[in-house]
Design an enzyme around this catalytic site. Structure first.
Site, mmCIF file in Angstrom:
data_model
loop_
_atom_site.group_PDB
_atom_site.id
_atom_site.type_symbol
_atom_site.label_atom_id
_atom_site.label_comp_id
_atom_site.label_asym_id
_atom_site.label_seq_id
_atom_site.Cartn_x
_atom_site.Cartn_y
_atom_site.Cartn_z
ATOM 1 N N ARG A 199 -17.077 3.381 6.392
ATOM 2 C CA ARG A 199 -15.963 2.751 5.666
ATOM 3 C C ARG A 199 -14.778 2.481 6.595
ATOM 4 O O ARG A 199 -14.139 1.428 6.512
ATOM 5 C CB ARG A 199 -15.524 3.652 4.511
ATOM 6 C CG ARG A 199 -14.361 3.105 3.689
ATOM 7 C CD ARG A 199 -13.960 4.091 2.596
ATOM 8 N NE ARG A 199 -15.005 4.220 1.602
ATOM 9 C CZ ARG A 199 -15.063 3.487 0.488
ATOM 10 N NH1 ARG A 199 -14.145 2.580 0.243
ATOM 11 N NH2 ARG A 199 -16.030 3.685 -0.386
ATOM 12 N N ASP B 189 -12.372 -1.960 -8.081
ATOM 13 C CA ASP B 189 -12.545 -0.779 -8.935
ATOM 14 C C ASP B 189 -11.573 -0.748 -10.102
ATOM 15 O O ASP B 189 -11.883 -0.172 -11.152
ATOM 16 C CB ASP B 189 -12.390 0.501 -8.113
ATOM 17 C CG ASP B 189 -13.634 0.854 -7.324
ATOM 18 O OD1 ASP B 189 -14.670 0.179 -7.521
ATOM 19 O OD2 ASP B 189 -13.578 1.799 -6.518
ATOM 20 N N TYR C 227 -28.798 7.389 5.314
ATOM 21 C CA TYR C 227 -28.940 6.178 6.132
ATOM 22 C C TYR C 227 -27.987 6.299 7.322
ATOM 23 O O TYR C 227 -27.102 7.152 7.352
ATOM 24 C CB TYR C 227 -28.674 4.894 5.321
ATOM 25 C CG TYR C 227 -27.337 4.821 4.625
ATOM 26 C CD1 TYR C 227 -26.205 4.337 5.288
ATOM 27 C CD2 TYR C 227 -27.202 5.191 3.284
ATOM 28 C CE1 TYR C 227 -24.982 4.240 4.637
ATOM 29 C CE2 TYR C 227 -25.980 5.101 2.635
ATOM 30 C CZ TYR C 227 -24.872 4.619 3.318
ATOM 31 O OH TYR C 227 -23.661 4.533 2.673
ATOM 32 N N GLU D 89 0.850 -1.198 0.000
ATOM 33 C CA GLU D 89 0.000 0.000 0.000
ATOM 34 C C GLU D 89 0.881 1.241 0.000
ATOM 35 O O GLU D 89 1.835 1.339 0.777
ATOM 36 C CB GLU D 89 -0.908 -0.010 1.232
ATOM 37 C CG GLU D 89 -1.633 1.289 1.541
ATOM 38 C CD GLU D 89 -2.497 1.797 0.389
ATOM 39 O OE1 GLU D 89 -2.402 2.999 0.077
ATOM 40 O OE2 GLU D 89 -3.264 0.998 -0.188
ATOM 41 N N GLN D 90 0.543 2.226 -0.862
ATOM 42 C CA GLN D 90 1.382 3.415 -0.979
ATOM 43 C C GLN D 90 1.215 4.382 0.190
ATOM 44 O O GLN D 90 2.124 5.152 0.499
ATOM 45 C CB GLN D 90 1.083 4.137 -2.281
ATOM 46 C CG GLN D 90 -0.319 4.698 -2.402
ATOM 47 C CD GLN D 90 -0.529 5.419 -3.729
ATOM 48 O OE1 GLN D 90 0.444 5.786 -4.402
ATOM 49 N NE2 GLN D 90 -1.770 5.612 -4.109
#
Length: 387
Positions: free
Chosen positions: A104, A286, A209, A30-31
């Site tokens: 998230r 994605d 929500y 991971e960067q």
């Protein structure tokens, strides 16, 4: 079997765990220098929570989540309910797993905590991916060259790996932008807001929500736009969101007015690909199928990708990796591409002008409830090929 996963978003983290479950020794690259709290709400339909259960993480995620009882479609101008679809216990019974709404960062924290610390390489930017007949390689900005039996590129909508594999291919602006905000529950208690509502209007829609056990109201307000920056951290101008929704129901305006920090980001997608993998390298999430979020399936589809990838690699020998990645892509490309298309259609339908077209849309939504009480979104919640 050794694997390298590039990108520690939701898809990359879940892929790391699914590959480990399949018996792989996984390195996650991971960067960013640390896991950061970005974004806001994520919706996890049963196709995603079913995977979390397989990974023994569902209870921990559910403890940080909210379970909506229903989804209410409403009219933009007066909030009149068009139709109500069932969620809650009935959806869980019908699909074998719950429908959850979660921040998230809470989901990311649970996933990251389950990844073995020694397998994570943070602050490590990838500048190249290549392969030979026996190995796939990742080259980092520091010049380090890491080798493995396979590489999984989960590097997001702006995927560099996608371009390295398949040539120049830019993210596509959807001509929509979203305002997002989080409001403490005690700031909106007087507004009589339902669990989960989607308000439809000309060139706009508004979603709210609850997340974090009902402590926060997640708000997403989507508008047609000619241009917008693709950024999770770009802030809206003061009052901008109110001007965009001028004339809407007073509850919508009250929520937007009370939102303290409002972010605005351009929604980008990627064009469908005929294949996701070459040799020992594959795309996931994605990077393969970024979609508009209008059926709340972006994260869920990445999570399902990860589960199918793990299944395809289980029991596989290093020489068999290319064939296993073919099996993974064959199971996922059609399904993910279909969800991409249906999400785009939903965005079009949500933004119809008042008049005959909107009335026909509302009639379709009501008719669908008579056929399927869970609503049109549920077409993607079914069990995927044995998951």
């Amino acid at each position: 079997m050794k694997a390298i996963v590039v990108g520690a978003g939701i898809g990359g983290l879940t892929a790391t765990l699914s590959l480990r479950r399949a018996g792989c020794d996984v390195t996650l690259v991971e960067q960013l220098p640390r896991f950061t709290e970005i974004g806001a709400g994520i919706q996890l339909a049963p196709n995603a929570t079913r995977v979390l259960r397989r990974l023994d993480l569902l209870d921990m995620v559910a403890a940080q989540s909210t379970r909506p009882s229903h989804l209410s479609f409403r009219t933009w101008s007066d909030g009149a309910e068009i139709v109500r679809y069932t969620l809650g216990r009935e959806a869980e019974d019908g699909f074998g797993a719950p429908y959850l709404q979660v921040h998230r960062a809470d989901l990311q924290q649970v996933l990251a905590a389950a990844v073995l610390p020694h397998s994570v390489h943070l602050n490590t930017a990838v500048v190249g991916i290549d392969q030979d007949d026996e190995c796939a390689y990742v080259t980092t900005a520091s010049g380090e060259r890491l080798g493995a039996d396979l590489v999984v590129a989960a590097d997001g909508v702006r995927s560099a790996a996608r371009q390295w594999l398949f040539g120049a291919d830019e993210a596509v602006f959807s001509h929509t932008a979203a305002y997002r905000a989080l409001l403490p529950a005690d700031e909106v208690t007087d507004l009589d807001l339902s669990d989960y509502a989607l308000w439809l209007g000309p060139d706009r829609h508004f979603v709210h929500y609850w997340v974090r056990r009902g402590e926060l109201l997640n708000v997403v307000a989507v508008v047609r736009a000619e241009a917008a920056q693709e950024s999770w951290t770009a802030q809206a101008e003061p009052g901008e969101q109110l001007r965009e929704f001028d004339g809407w129901d007073s509850r919508v305006l009250s929520v937007l007015d009370r939102a303290g920090q409002v972010f605005r980001y351009g929604i980008h997608t990627r064009s469908p690909l005929a294949r996701w993998n070459i040799g020992r390298i594959t795309l996931l999430g994605d990077s393969a199928h970024a979609m508009v979020p209008f059926q709340a399936q972006g994260a869920a589809q990445a999570i399902v990708d990860a589960a199918v990838l793990g299944d395809a690699l289980a029991g596989t020998k290093p020489a068999e990796v290319p064939a296993a990645l073919d099996r993974y892509a064959l199971r996922r490309i059609s399904a993910a591409t279909s969800v991409q298309a249906s999400s785009a259609r939903a965005g079009h339908d949500y933004h119809l002008p008042d008049g005959p077209e909107a009335q026909a849309r509302n009639a379709r939504l009501v008719a669908y409830a008579a056929e399927n009480r869970f609503g049109p979104h549920s077409a993607s919640w079914a069990v995927d090929a044995g998951l």
